[in-house]
Write an enzyme that holds these catalytic residues in place. Structure first.
Site, PDB file in Angstrom:
ATOM      1  N   GLU A 131     -24.760 -17.142 -52.041  1.00  0.00           N
ATOM      2  CA  GLU A 131     -25.161 -16.834 -50.661  1.00  0.00           C
ATOM      3  C   GLU A 131     -24.898 -18.334 -50.109  1.00  0.00           C
ATOM      4  O   GLU A 131     -25.841 -19.155 -49.858  1.00  0.00           O
ATOM      5  CB  GLU A 131     -26.641 -16.739 -50.517  1.00  0.00           C
ATOM      6  CG  GLU A 131     -27.048 -16.329 -49.070  1.00  0.00           C
ATOM      7  CD  GLU A 131     -28.543 -16.084 -48.933  1.00  0.00           C
ATOM      8  OE1 GLU A 131     -29.043 -15.900 -48.018  1.00  0.00           O
ATOM      9  OE2 GLU A 131     -29.332 -15.952 -50.189  1.00  0.00           O
ATOM     10  N   HIS A 143     -31.123 -22.375 -45.092  1.00  0.00           N
ATOM     11  CA  HIS A 143     -30.300 -23.218 -45.831  1.00  0.00           C
ATOM     12  C   HIS A 143     -30.001 -24.516 -45.257  1.00  0.00           C
ATOM     13  O   HIS A 143     -30.248 -24.475 -43.960  1.00  0.00           O
ATOM     14  CB  HIS A 143     -28.973 -22.313 -45.633  1.00  0.00           C
ATOM     15  CG  HIS A 143     -28.927 -21.091 -46.423  1.00  0.00           C
ATOM     16  ND1 HIS A 143     -28.120 -20.973 -47.620  1.00  0.00           N
ATOM     17  CD2 HIS A 143     -29.681 -19.969 -46.423  1.00  0.00           C
ATOM     18  CE1 HIS A 143     -28.335 -19.430 -48.111  1.00  0.00           C
ATOM     19  NE2 HIS A 143     -29.320 -19.065 -47.351  1.00  0.00           N
ATOM     20  N   HIS A 197     -25.961 -14.517 -42.138  1.00  0.00           N
ATOM     21  CA  HIS A 197     -25.887 -15.744 -41.634  1.00  0.00           C
ATOM     22  C   HIS A 197     -25.189 -15.827 -40.413  1.00  0.00           C
ATOM     23  O   HIS A 197     -24.389 -16.928 -40.413  1.00  0.00           O
ATOM     24  CB  HIS A 197     -26.130 -16.707 -42.546  1.00  0.00           C
ATOM     25  CG  HIS A 197     -27.292 -16.787 -43.510  1.00  0.00           C
ATOM     26  ND1 HIS A 197     -28.501 -17.703 -43.099  1.00  0.00           N
ATOM     27  CD2 HIS A 197     -27.701 -16.082 -44.662  1.00  0.00           C
ATOM     28  CE1 HIS A 197     -29.398 -17.411 -44.210  1.00  0.00           C
ATOM     29  NE2 HIS A 197     -28.788 -16.664 -44.968  1.00  0.00           N
ATOM     30  N   HIS A 218     -29.413  -9.233 -45.930  1.00  0.00           N
ATOM     31  CA  HIS A 218     -30.756  -8.989 -45.162  1.00  0.00           C
ATOM     32  C   HIS A 218     -30.552  -8.793 -44.061  1.00  0.00           C
ATOM     33  O   HIS A 218     -30.991  -9.454 -43.052  1.00  0.00           O
ATOM     34  CB  HIS A 218     -31.608 -10.137 -45.642  1.00  0.00           C
ATOM     35  CG  HIS A 218     -30.987 -11.713 -45.641  1.00  0.00           C
ATOM     36  ND1 HIS A 218     -30.478 -12.122 -44.408  1.00  0.00           N
ATOM     37  CD2 HIS A 218     -31.208 -12.876 -46.444  1.00  0.00           C
ATOM     38  CE1 HIS A 218     -30.045 -13.274 -44.680  1.00  0.00           C
ATOM     39  NE2 HIS A 218     -30.525 -13.895 -45.820  1.00  0.00           N
ATOM     40  N   ARG A 229     -26.128  -5.267 -24.547  1.00  0.00           N
ATOM     41  CA  ARG A 229     -24.829  -5.290 -24.214  1.00  0.00           C
ATOM     42  C   ARG A 229     -23.731  -5.935 -25.497  1.00  0.00           C
ATOM     43  O   ARG A 229     -22.567  -5.629 -25.510  1.00  0.00           O
ATOM     44  CB  ARG A 229     -24.364  -6.318 -23.222  1.00  0.00           C
ATOM     45  CG  ARG A 229     -24.870  -5.408 -21.585  1.00  0.00           C
ATOM     46  CD  ARG A 229     -24.799  -6.212 -20.427  1.00  0.00           C
ATOM     47  NE  ARG A 229     -24.891  -5.663 -19.261  1.00  0.00           N
ATOM     48  CZ  ARG A 229     -26.179  -6.207 -18.766  1.00  0.00           C
ATOM     49  NH1 ARG A 229     -27.187  -6.997 -19.527  1.00  0.00           N
ATOM     50  NH2 ARG A 229     -26.774  -5.344 -17.636  1.00  0.00           N
ATOM     51  N   GLY A 251     -42.600  -6.597 -44.961  1.00  0.00           N
ATOM     52  CA  GLY A 251     -43.618  -6.402 -43.844  1.00  0.00           C
ATOM     53  C   GLY A 251     -43.558  -8.042 -43.123  1.00  0.00           C
ATOM     54  O   GLY A 251     -44.012  -8.085 -41.805  1.00  0.00           O
ATOM     55  N   HIS A 253     -40.320 -10.153 -43.092  1.00  0.00           N
ATOM     56  CA  HIS A 253     -39.180 -10.377 -42.627  1.00  0.00           C
ATOM     57  C   HIS A 253     -38.985  -9.518 -41.673  1.00  0.00           C
ATOM     58  O   HIS A 253     -37.983  -9.973 -40.683  1.00  0.00           O
ATOM     59  CB  HIS A 253     -38.219 -10.132 -43.740  1.00  0.00           C
ATOM     60  CG  HIS A 253     -38.122 -11.539 -44.693  1.00  0.00           C
ATOM     61  ND1 HIS A 253     -39.115 -11.989 -45.599  1.00  0.00           N
ATOM     62  CD2 HIS A 253     -37.351 -12.882 -44.811  1.00  0.00           C
ATOM     63  CE1 HIS A 253     -38.757 -13.025 -46.322  1.00  0.00           C
ATOM     64  NE2 HIS A 253     -37.740 -13.679 -45.737  1.00  0.00           N
ATOM     65  N   ASP A 277     -34.781 -10.870 -52.073  1.00  0.00           N
ATOM     66  CA  ASP A 277     -34.767 -12.343 -51.921  1.00  0.00           C
ATOM     67  C   ASP A 277     -35.948 -13.143 -52.358  1.00  0.00           C
ATOM     68  O   ASP A 277     -36.212 -14.034 -51.883  1.00  0.00           O
ATOM     69  CB  ASP A 277     -34.741 -12.416 -50.282  1.00  0.00           C
ATOM     70  CG  ASP A 277     -34.038 -13.869 -49.761  1.00  0.00           C
ATOM     71  OD1 ASP A 277     -33.420 -14.212 -50.441  1.00  0.00           O
ATOM     72  OD2 ASP A 277     -34.555 -14.137 -48.628  1.00  0.00           O
ATOM     73  N   GLY A 312     -37.265 -17.257 -48.527  1.00  0.00           N
ATOM     74  CA  GLY A 312     -36.979 -16.321 -49.106  1.00  0.00           C
ATOM     75  C   GLY A 312     -38.436 -15.342 -49.160  1.00  0.00           C
ATOM     76  O   GLY A 312     -38.980 -15.517 -48.138  1.00  0.00           O
TER      77      GLY A 312
END
Length: 394
Positions: A131, A143, A197, A218, A229, A251, A253, A277, A312
């Site tokens: 990742e 990250h 990402h 994710h 739009r 609940g 993320h 994750d 995470g």
């Protein structure tokens, strides 16, 4: 357990439908059949699971750690084994060990460990999910921005050279840092390419799907939101028949209303599947840990950096499946598919995700309240509630 045996239960879910008052027949680590109890061969070794539910073992395509080990901090075979062992306690029978964006030398160590784990046939190990580091800094999440960078030709050559050595290879990239041509080369080498990402546009996703990208990392997290739009990656993912989408159902993320909308919108053949994750906290009593020189704190079911950024998740796959069933009102069979069949389909793991004839005998035994009783990999019980992990992980 190479000898043929049967395990009986009040219900067996084979990944497609339920069988009542049935028996799972296993031989040489594979599913031989699901039979009525009355039709079991005479003299077969038999185990009784009573009023339990037998279901396909869970498959997690994004696991950063477990058992007190974060793979970035311990990129070794022992680290991989500990992570697999920790998640087996919660019904996960196959997982992709995930390396978050890190220095090049850590990636080399991780790939060497993955190669050794694949050669050793470590129970539960499927491959590596890389990742990063080829992500968008604007959507970096946890990250380290100092380590994020575009993919160079040297990077590409190295990844192509290593493909196939460490199990199933999977990589998350952002269109901002990787070209469609690079994605095409990765796919040709065997990588499952996931988009994530990123702030890419919905139209911009098309070129990457044409190049061979088939997953989304994710869903909703670390990407631009669905707009009136500009649908972005979220809109592309929910309307694509090709993009399989990972979802963290803890609940925190993603709001449950948003998850319900996504599940209603996404139709096959590609589906939304569950990922944890998970970090090193799963199966441990850790209250904090280090990630790229920063402290991650464990509080109230969440993992965050000091500034509150989610780092995470502190959840296991069984809890994710229960959340989808109990909080999102999905039928139990669909919640189980999201934890097993759909992730198997997403990475082309053809012998996993269901309990039909010839499939790997990876399964979980659950109580009436969906509590864990035992976890089995290739017909071997690797975890039973109230016991230590089996020597399969030794």
């Amino acid at each position: 357990m190479s000898q043929a045996f049967a395990i009986t239960a009040s219900r067996i879910f084979d990944g497609h439908r339920f069988h009542e008052d049935a028996a799972l027949l296993v031989e040489s680590g594979r599913v031989k059949a699901i039979l009525r109890k009355a039709d079991l061969p005479a003299g077969i070794l038999r185990q009784e699971a009573g009023d339990a539910l037998i279901a396909p073992g869970f498959i997690d395509l994004q696991v950063n750690g477990g058992g007190g080990v974060l793979f970035n901090n311990d990129p070794t075979v022992t680290g991989i084994r500990t992570i697999c062992e920790a998640h087996a306690r919660y019904g996960t029978t196959a997982l992709m060990v995930t390396l978050i964006t890190d220095a090049p030398e850590i990636k080399r160590e991780a790939i060497a460990a993955g190669e050794a784990a694949a050669k050793a046939g470590e129970p539960g190990y499927l491959g590596l999910h890389l990742e990063g580091p080829h992500l968008s800094i604007a959507r970096k999440g946890t990250h380290d921005p100092a380590l994020i960078r575009p993919m160079s030709e040297t990077d590409l050559d190295y990844l192509v050279e290593q493909a196939g050595r460490f199990g199933i290879p999977m990589i998350t990239v952002a269109p901002e840092s990787v070209t469609p041509e690079q994605v095409k080369h990765l796919v040709e080498a065997g990588y499952r390419v996931s988009l994530g990402h990123t702030d890419t546009t919905c139209a911009g996703v098309e070129a990457y799907v044409e190049a061979g990208a088939t997953l989304v990392t994710h869903l909703f997290n670390a990407m631009s939101p669905l707009g009136n739009r500009e649908p972005g990656l979220v809109g592309a993912a929910l309307t694509s028949p090709i993009l399989h989408c990972g979802l963290i159902a803890d609940g925190f993320h993603v709001d449950p209303v948003t998850m319900k909308i996504a599940l209603a919108a996404k139709t096959g053949p590609a589906h939304i599947f569950l990922v944890t994750d998970a970090m090193s906290t799963i199966g441990s009593d850790e209250t904090s840990f280090d990630l790229n020189g920063r402290t991650v704190y464990r509080r109230d079911g969440r993992l965050t950096l000091a500034d509150g950024t989610l780092a995470g998740a502190d959840i296991d796959m069984l809890s994710c499946a229960r959340y989808v069933h109990e909080k999102l009102d999905q039928p139990l069979e669909e919640a189980l598919r999201m934890a097993s069949l759909y992730p198997a389909e997403a990475i082309g793991a053809q012998t996993k995700g269901s309990l039909t004839e010839g499939q790997d005998a990876d399964f979980v035994v659950l109580g009436p309240d969906l509590d864990i009783h035992s976890t089995w990999i290739a017909g071997n019980c690797v975890f039973a509630a109230g016991t230590e992990p089996s020597r399969a992980f030794a």
